[in-house]
Enzyme design. Structure first.
Site, short mmCIF file in Angstrom:
data_model
loop_
_atom_site.label_atom_id
_atom_site.label_comp_id
_atom_site.label_asym_id
_atom_site.label_seq_id
_atom_site.Cartn_x
_atom_site.Cartn_y
_atom_site.Cartn_z
N GLY A 20 0.78 -1.23 0.00
CA GLY A 20 0.00 0.00 0.00
C GLY A 20 0.81 1.28 0.00
O GLY A 20 0.35 2.29 0.50
N ARG A 66 -12.90 -13.80 -2.89
CA ARG A 66 -13.27 -13.92 -4.30
C ARG A 66 -14.79 -13.96 -4.48
O ARG A 66 -15.34 -13.34 -5.39
CB ARG A 66 -12.63 -15.22 -4.84
CG ARG A 66 -12.32 -15.19 -6.31
CD ARG A 66 -11.41 -16.35 -6.67
NE ARG A 66 -10.02 -15.97 -6.65
CZ ARG A 66 -9.41 -15.29 -7.62
NH1 ARG A 66 -10.09 -14.88 -8.68
NH2 ARG A 66 -8.13 -15.00 -7.54
N ASN A 110 -6.49 2.51 -13.06
CA ASN A 110 -5.43 1.63 -12.59
C ASN A 110 -4.09 2.24 -12.95
O ASN A 110 -3.99 3.06 -13.87
CB ASN A 110 -5.57 0.25 -13.28
CG ASN A 110 -4.51 -0.73 -12.83
OD1 ASN A 110 -4.24 -0.89 -11.64
ND2 ASN A 110 -3.87 -1.39 -13.79
N HIS A 112 -0.08 1.03 -13.95
CA HIS A 112 0.74 -0.12 -14.35
C HIS A 112 2.19 0.34 -14.46
O HIS A 112 2.46 1.41 -15.00
CB HIS A 112 0.24 -0.67 -15.69
CG HIS A 112 0.97 -1.92 -16.10
ND1 HIS A 112 0.72 -3.14 -15.50
CD2 HIS A 112 1.96 -2.12 -16.99
CE1 HIS A 112 1.52 -4.05 -16.04
NE2 HIS A 112 2.28 -3.46 -16.95
N ASP A 153 -5.04 -4.43 -18.15
CA ASP A 153 -4.15 -3.40 -18.70
C ASP A 153 -4.50 -2.96 -20.12
O ASP A 153 -3.63 -2.53 -20.87
CB ASP A 153 -2.69 -3.88 -18.69
CG ASP A 153 -2.23 -4.28 -17.29
OD1 ASP A 153 -2.66 -3.64 -16.32
OD2 ASP A 153 -1.47 -5.25 -17.17
N GLU A 182 5.33 7.06 -9.92
CA GLU A 182 3.99 6.76 -9.40
C GLU A 182 3.59 7.78 -8.33
O GLU A 182 2.48 8.33 -8.36
CB GLU A 182 3.94 5.35 -8.82
CG GLU A 182 4.04 4.26 -9.86
CD GLU A 182 4.20 2.86 -9.27
OE1 GLU A 182 3.93 1.90 -10.01
OE2 GLU A 182 4.60 2.72 -8.10
#
Length: 197
Positions: A20, A66, A110, A112, A153, A182
């Protein structure tokens, strides 16, 4: 911390699977803002350090399995109750379910750790990406921030930022350069998207 809760404050929800570091960076960035705040952190791993980090910042931390994500719609129902302005995947390792994508169109992003479409897809995450880039003697790498669709992605790219891969770089040193990109760009892109909404 904001003492007065701003009712117009935009709500961010983060999904993460690991330590995190990106999630915490985003939390801290928006703690200085009256416009938006991280209101919940979700993780598919009970032992993920990101949950503790969320607790430390007095943010709701939720663990799910899940079944709750893919079958029972439990995660979807919690998200509908929160009604976030943006859902941010920050190191989240599972494919995002179609029913949540449909309920929150253009609200799920997202990050990547490579320049998509290269070095993306199932199994390409974290150090695996950096190792491949070093092995292939690439001259540059970077980050891609993109919208989430039903494939790994492959959503529309919002921003890419680049860094050079130098001859002496290792997967670890490249990872550090990518982390810096990032930390700088991810909160800024989130802020920009929220301002546009």
């Amino acid at each position: 911390m904001n003492h007065l809760k701003n009712t117009d404050q935009k709500k961010i929800v983060i999904f993460a699977s690991g330590t995190g570091t990106n999630a915490e960076n985003i939390i801290k960035f928006f703690q200085k803002s009256s416009q938006a705040a991280v209101v919940a952190v979700f993780s598919n791993k009970r032992s993920a350090k990101v949950l503790r980090k969320a607790h430390n910042h007095n943010i709701k931390a939720l663990h799910f399995d899940r079944d709750a994500l893919y079958n029972s719609n439990e995660v979807l129902h919690i998200l509908q109750d929160i009604n976030p302005d943006l859902i941010v995947l920050a190191g989240f390792m599972w494919i995002f379910p179609a029913n949540i994508i449909k309920k929150f169109p253009d609200k799920i992003i997202n990050i990547h750790p490579a320049l998509l479409p290269r070095y993306g897809g199932k199994g390409m995450y974290g150090m695996k990406v950096h190792q491949k880039i070093i092995e292939n003697k690439e001259k540059e790498s970077g980050i891609s921030i993109h919208y989430v669709n039903e494939k790994y992605d492959e959503g529309e790219i919002i921003l890419q930022a680049r860094t050079q891969v130098l001859e002496g770089d290792t997967p670890e040193s490249l990872a550090e350069k990518i982390h810096q990109l990032e930390y700088k760009h991810f909160p800024e892109v989130i802020q920009q998207l929220l301002e546009e909404k």
